[in-house]
Design a protein around this motif. Structure first.
Motif, PDB file in Angstrom:
ATOM      1  N   ALA A  13       0.742  -1.208  -0.096  1.00 13.75           N
ATOM      2  CA  ALA A  13       0.224   0.024   0.162  1.00 13.75           C
ATOM      3  C   ALA A  13       0.919   1.290  -0.048  1.00 13.75           C
ATOM      4  N   ARG A  14       1.882   1.304   0.442  1.00  9.95           N
ATOM      5  CA  ARG A  14       2.847   2.154   0.644  1.00  9.95           C
ATOM      6  C   ARG A  14       3.530   2.558  -0.438  1.00  9.95           C
ATOM      7  N   ALA A  15       3.816   1.407  -1.286  1.00  7.54           N
ATOM      8  CA  ALA A  15       4.434   1.520  -2.510  1.00  7.54           C
ATOM      9  C   ALA A  15       3.752   2.074  -3.594  1.00  7.54           C
ATOM     10  N   ALA A  16       2.215   1.478  -3.295  1.00 12.91           N
ATOM     11  CA  ALA A  16       1.228   2.334  -4.494  1.00 12.91           C
ATOM     12  C   ALA A  16       0.984   3.624  -4.289  1.00 12.91           C
ATOM     13  N   ARG A  17       1.216   4.085  -2.897  1.00 13.58           N
ATOM     14  CA  ARG A  17       0.963   5.534  -2.612  1.00 13.58           C
ATOM     15  C   ARG A  17       2.135   6.283  -3.401  1.00 13.58           C
ATOM     16  N   LYS A  18       3.212   5.842  -3.081  1.00 13.08           N
ATOM     17  CA  LYS A  18       4.287   6.501  -3.718  1.00 13.08           C
ATOM     18  C   LYS A  18       4.377   6.538  -5.025  1.00 13.08           C
ATOM     19  N   ALA A  19       4.121   5.392  -5.648  1.00 16.14           N
ATOM     20  CA  ALA A  19       3.959   5.331  -6.862  1.00 16.14           C
ATOM     21  C   ALA A  19       2.898   6.510  -7.749  1.00 16.14           C
ATOM     22  N   ALA A  20       1.952   6.484  -7.206  1.00 14.88           N
ATOM     23  CA  ALA A  20       1.024   7.368  -7.484  1.00 14.88           C
ATOM     24  C   ALA A  20       1.488   8.890  -7.542  1.00 14.88           C
ATOM     25  N   HIS A  21       2.156   9.115  -6.252  1.00 10.35           N
ATOM     26  CA  HIS A  21       2.643  10.436  -5.819  1.00 10.35           C
ATOM     27  C   HIS A  21       4.010  10.688  -6.988  1.00 10.35           C
ATOM     28  N   ASP A  22       4.682   9.964  -7.382  1.00 10.73           N
ATOM     29  CA  ASP A  22       5.909  10.041  -8.342  1.00 10.73           C
ATOM     30  C   ASP A  22       5.131  10.296  -9.719  1.00 10.73           C
ATOM     31  N   ALA A  23       4.028   9.506 -10.058  1.00  7.25           N
ATOM     32  CA  ALA A  23       3.470   9.875 -11.584  1.00  7.25           C
ATOM     33  C   ALA A  23       3.002  11.186 -11.504  1.00  7.25           C
ATOM     34  N   SER A  24       2.245  11.779 -10.543  1.00  5.52           N
ATOM     35  CA  SER A  24       1.951  12.999 -10.623  1.00  5.52           C
ATOM     36  C   SER A  24       2.872  14.076 -10.442  1.00  5.52           C
ATOM     37  N   THR A  25       4.009  13.638  -9.842  1.00  8.25           N
ATOM     38  CA  THR A  25       5.017  14.804  -9.890  1.00  8.25           C
ATOM     39  C   THR A  25       5.800  14.802 -11.533  1.00  8.25           C
TER      40      THR A  25
END
Length: 425
Positions: free
Chosen positions: A288-300
């Protein structure tokens, strides 16, 4: 009673001379009954009425509410020993002691502080009621609270209790009780000193003989007669008396509350769902933490690409050229070689995911750093060019101002004159 007629004052409070002159004393249970009944009545009435202000809610202030609750919880007051016998350790140990008797069965000496607080509260309530009547906010026929007595009736009840608590016989009983309690505390202290081998038996017996003498007994302080004290003076006396013990209890309660919050937090952290192993729950949290980070990286990354589209085409292509990347990231081949070696040592999916997150983060930082440096370089070039142009214009204008004017009012120039030598810096 008219609207401006103030409530009459209470009778004269008990004095030391009146206590010494009386030969009788009220029974202890009679005084305890009146103190407990009146304290409970005053506390409940003040809590349901708006005439006496907000009730005291500080648990670590020796108010009437606090002292009444301490008796109900079997807590002990400050030690009756002289200050020379008390140490910090003994004062701290006293906050854990509890009486083995209920409130109605405790010695009369335990009610002396509640007696002080109750007498002061009665005086304060009468003063507040008179102040409201004199200011025109209330009249004596109005109710103290909904469903309660009128102000005049309440004052009459307080006057009756005041007469009982300030009767010389009541004062004598309280004075004798506090003296006997102090003497008993000294006897217990002598016994404890003998048991601790701090005093011999002979010395202890000699001290006991002195305690039993009339001169020593009469010199022991008993009841504090507060007939001339204002309610604030009584409150200050109780604050000074309970300052150490209430401060220690407050610190102890703060530490206990902090430990309970910490234990609750640890319990929630370690709590495992029923039927699911701990390793599975940890793995789920990592995913779950990795999914949140991936979404944040994609938006950035999307925001960075949007910013890149605003740049000129030449500048955007320059940022991704091999020469620019080599200059921006020296030793990149070493990093790629290290990354290849690390990939060979990865043994599970979680480590691979963490490495992927790190690579995405590194790429994002590199791209954004290049973008910022490119913009800074472009703005610096523009600033230099604008500075040179402004300096040249100012030089020409200052030089032209010294030339003679032409026939039309302008600057006189010769067509074949060369000004380039004056513009060199």
């Amino acid at each position: 009673m008219s609207a401006k007629t103030l409530l009459p004052t209470f009778a004269v409070a008990v004095s030391h001379m009146a206590v010494q002159a009386t030969a009788t004393a009220y029974p202890a249970d009679y005084i305890v009954e009146h103190i407990l009944k009146l304290s409970n009545y005053v506390i409940n009435l003040a809590g349901s009425s708006i005439l006496f202000g907000k009730p005291e809610l500080d648990l670590y202030s020796p108010s009437l509410n606090t002292l009444f609750d301490r008796l109900q919880k079997k807590q002990l007051g400050p030690s009756l020993l002289p200050p020379g016998f008390l140490t910090a350790e003994r004062i701290h140990a006293r906050i854990y002691l509890r009486s083995d008797q209920e409130a109605t069965g405790r010695p009369l000496a335990d009610y002396v502080d509640l007696y002080y607080a109750l007498v002061a509260r009665m005086q304060e309530m009468r003063q507040l009621l008179n102040l409201r009547i004199n200011s025109g906010f209330n009249i004596a026929t109005q109710l103290v609270c909904e469903g309660g007595p009128s102000i005049a009736e309440f004052h009459n009840s307080l006057s009756e209790y005041w007469d009982v608590l300030n009767n010389p016989s009541c004062g004598k009983a309280l004075d004798d009780a506090i003296r006997e309690a102090r003497v008993q505390a000294l006897r217990d202290e002598l016994a404890w000193q003998v048991e601790s081998d701090n005093m011999s038996v002979e010395d202890a017996l000699e001290q006991l003989k002195q305690l039993n003498s009339i001169d020593v007994y009469s010199g022991i302080s008993g009841l504090n007669f507060v007939q001339d004290w204002a309610p604030t003076m009584v409150g200050a006396y109780l604050e000074q008396k309970y300052r150490h013990i209430l401060s220690l209890e407050k610190e102890e309660a703060t530490v206990k509350a902090r430990q309970e919050r910490r234990q609750a937090k640890v319990k929630i952290t370690r709590e495992v769902l029923p039927g699911a192993p701990a390793t599975q729950k940890v793995s789920d949290r990592r995913r779950a933490r990795a999914a949140r980070k991936a979404a944040h990286d994609a938006s950035t990354k999307a925001r960075i690409e949007a910013d890149h589209q605003c740049l000129p085409k030449e500048q955007a292509s320059m940022q991704y050229s091999p020469e620019y990347l080599a200059e921006l990231h020296p030793g990149r081949h070493h990093e790629e070689h290290s990354a290849a070696i690390c990939k060979q040592n990865i043994a599970n999916e979680d480590d691979m995911l963490m490495l992927l997150e790190w690579q995405i983060k590194t790429q994002r930082v590199s791209e954004y750093s290049g973008y910022l440096r490119a913009r800074a370089s472009q703005e610096s070039q523009r600033a230099v060019q604008s500075t040179q142009g402004s300096v040249t214009d100012s030089f020409v204008s200052s030089f032209s101002s010294t030339l003679p004017l032409g026939g039309n009012g302008g600057v006189f120039h010769q067509l074949d004159m060369d000004y380039s030598q004056y513009m060199q810096f």
